[in-house]
Design a protein around this motif. Structure first.
Motif, mmCIF file in Angstrom:
data_model
loop_
_atom_site.group_PDB
_atom_site.id
_atom_site.type_symbol
_atom_site.label_atom_id
_atom_site.label_comp_id
_atom_site.label_asym_id
_atom_site.label_seq_id
_atom_site.Cartn_x
_atom_site.Cartn_y
_atom_site.Cartn_z
ATOM 1 N N ASP A 26 -15.479 -9.130 -31.439
ATOM 2 C CA ASP A 26 -16.205 -9.251 -32.704
ATOM 3 C C ASP A 26 -15.932 -8.020 -33.582
ATOM 4 N N GLU A 27 -15.654 -8.230 -34.850
ATOM 5 C CA GLU A 27 -15.343 -7.127 -35.765
ATOM 6 C C GLU A 27 -16.532 -6.202 -35.981
ATOM 7 N N ARG A 28 -17.720 -6.660 -35.621
ATOM 8 C CA ARG A 28 -18.907 -5.812 -35.771
ATOM 9 C C ARG A 28 -19.028 -4.767 -34.665
ATOM 10 N N ALA A 29 -18.150 -4.787 -33.697
ATOM 11 C CA ALA A 29 -18.061 -3.727 -32.691
ATOM 12 C C ALA A 29 -17.136 -2.654 -33.247
ATOM 13 N N THR A 30 -17.687 -1.679 -33.960
ATOM 14 C CA THR A 30 -16.913 -0.708 -34.724
ATOM 15 C C THR A 30 -16.622 0.544 -33.904
ATOM 16 N N SER A 31 -15.871 1.458 -34.490
ATOM 17 C CA SER A 31 -15.534 2.712 -33.803
ATOM 18 C C SER A 31 -16.757 3.608 -33.619
ATOM 19 N N GLN A 40 -28.749 -7.271 -32.469
ATOM 20 C CA GLN A 40 -29.894 -8.177 -32.563
ATOM 21 C C GLN A 40 -29.490 -9.640 -32.326
ATOM 22 N N GLU A 41 -28.281 -10.001 -32.743
ATOM 23 C CA GLU A 41 -27.805 -11.360 -32.494
ATOM 24 C C GLU A 41 -27.678 -11.614 -30.995
#
Length: 387
Positions: A26-31, A40-41
């Protein structure tokens, strides 16, 4: 091992493997760590599956440390697993500390929102090395607190504060004329300013690791955690089990890395046979099997000591050294077995390598724990030969 712990661990493992692992790309797992939206999802799904905050039971009681171990190991099978099921650092350690030391009012205000998974927390202890602040030696603490009426006023700077960006609950350590103190604070607060979020080798913690300025933070006296001057004792209440919890979670990640590397070695062919049939490769995976088993035994032994009622500072130091160093060897071998694939982001193996490398420093570097153990050897020798 109890049947209840085995049942909880099985549910957690199924949830992590089936629901959490697909989020790893998932792109929301950032550096700087997964975003709170992603956390929260995943937590909403964990709650629906009945595995949110699995180490704390519905009546507020905790699994014991040995039970917690098998649950947290399963949660660590993905770097996102502890976040999804709410067993991550620093929240897991902060929940434990507030549960042990907090007043009923403090638990209702600060602990409940952490247990429910709706909020994250941060532990403000470490200070900038450039300012000769507290790091591995907390006695060097420069952050101060003074009583002003019915409030404490806190000033100082903190460094490597995990999860400060986006946290709703903070535990701040400062030094009064009595000694170290701890305070529970609501976040964000304008008196606590994040200077910058550091770029670090690891990327599993939401909010990353921040440099923080505390400028005339006013905290009601009712929000002091415990008593003035007792902060170092409370820190040990938190740190011994928290070190072990880190070992549990990252053991889960190393188990997953071994699974991926073993699958690769059993499928990939080179020089006329499967990689696993080359001794240079097969032996590395065999050594990993040995190290994984030793880590599990060390964790179980230390957990048993804590369950006996001991503070377990010596045992947790030994476990932290033995397990963190072994997990790094395991992750390193997995990277080596997989070659180019091992250093790519196509699997989580390279992330596990980065995360475990950082773990050798966080919660006390290996060398500090060895130094502490050497001091104990010296004290024990002197005591044995006194007179």
């Amino acid at each position: 091992m109890t049947e209840r712990a085995q049942a909880i661990a099985a549910k957690v493992e199924a949830f992590v493997r089936e629901t959490v692992i697909p989020y790893e790309k998932d792109e929301r797992a950032t550096s700087h760590g997964p975003t709170d939206e992603l956390v929260q999802e995943m937590r909403a799904k964990a709650k629906a599956a009945g595995v949110l905050t699995p180490h704390i039971l519905s009546d507020g009681s905790h699994l014991n440390q040995r039970e917690t171990a098998i649950v947290l190991i399963k949660s660590g099978l993905s770097p996102l697993g502890p976040l999804a099921v709410n067993t991550m650092a620093p929240d897991e350690g902060n929940m434990y500390l507030i549960g042990k030391v907090g007043s009923p009012e403090q638990k209702a205000r600060f602990l409940e929102q952490l247990v429910s998974g709706e909020s994250r927390s941060a532990f403000f202890m470490t200070e900038p090395a450039a300012e000769n602040g507290a790091g591995s030696d907390p006695s060097m603490m420069q952050t101060t607190c003074r009583l002003d009426g019915n409030h404490w006023v806190i000033n100082g700077r903190k460094a490597f504060i995990t999860g400060a960006a986006g946290a709703k609950v903070g535990i701040v350590m400062a030094k009064s004329q009595d000694g170290a103190c701890m305070f529970l604070v609501d976040l964000p607060d304008p008196a606590i300013r994040i200077e910058r979020v550091l770029d670090t080798i690891d990327s599993s913690m939401p909010g990353g690791h921040s440099i923080v300025v505390i400028d005339n933070l006013r905290v009601p006296a009712s929000q002091m955690l415990g008593a003035s001057g007792e902060g170092f004792q409370y820190a040990q209440v938190r740190l011994s089990p928290a070190r072990l919890s880190h070992c549990m979670r990252w053991l889960g990640a190393a188990i997953r890395a071994q699974e991926i590397a073993s699958d690769y070695a059993c499928r990939r062919e080179a020089f006329g046979k499967k990689l696993i049939d080359h001794e240079g490769v097969g032996f590395m995976l065999a050594e990993n099997m040995i190290d994984l088993q030793q880590c599990e035994l060390m964790i179980d032994w230390c957990a048993g000591v804590l369950d006996s009622g001991s503070l377990g500072t010596v045992e947790s130091s030994m476990a932290k050294v033995a397990v963190s160093e072994a997990l790094f060897r395991i992750a390193d071998r997995c990277v080596q077995v997989m070659g180019g694939m091992g250093v790519s982001g196509d699997t989580i193996v390279e992330q596990v390598f980065r995360e475990v490398r950082a773990f050798r420093i966080y919660d006390g570097p290996t060398e500090v724990h060895k130094w502490s153990l050497a001091r104990k050897i010296k004290r024990d020798h002197a005591k044995a030969h006194a007179g």
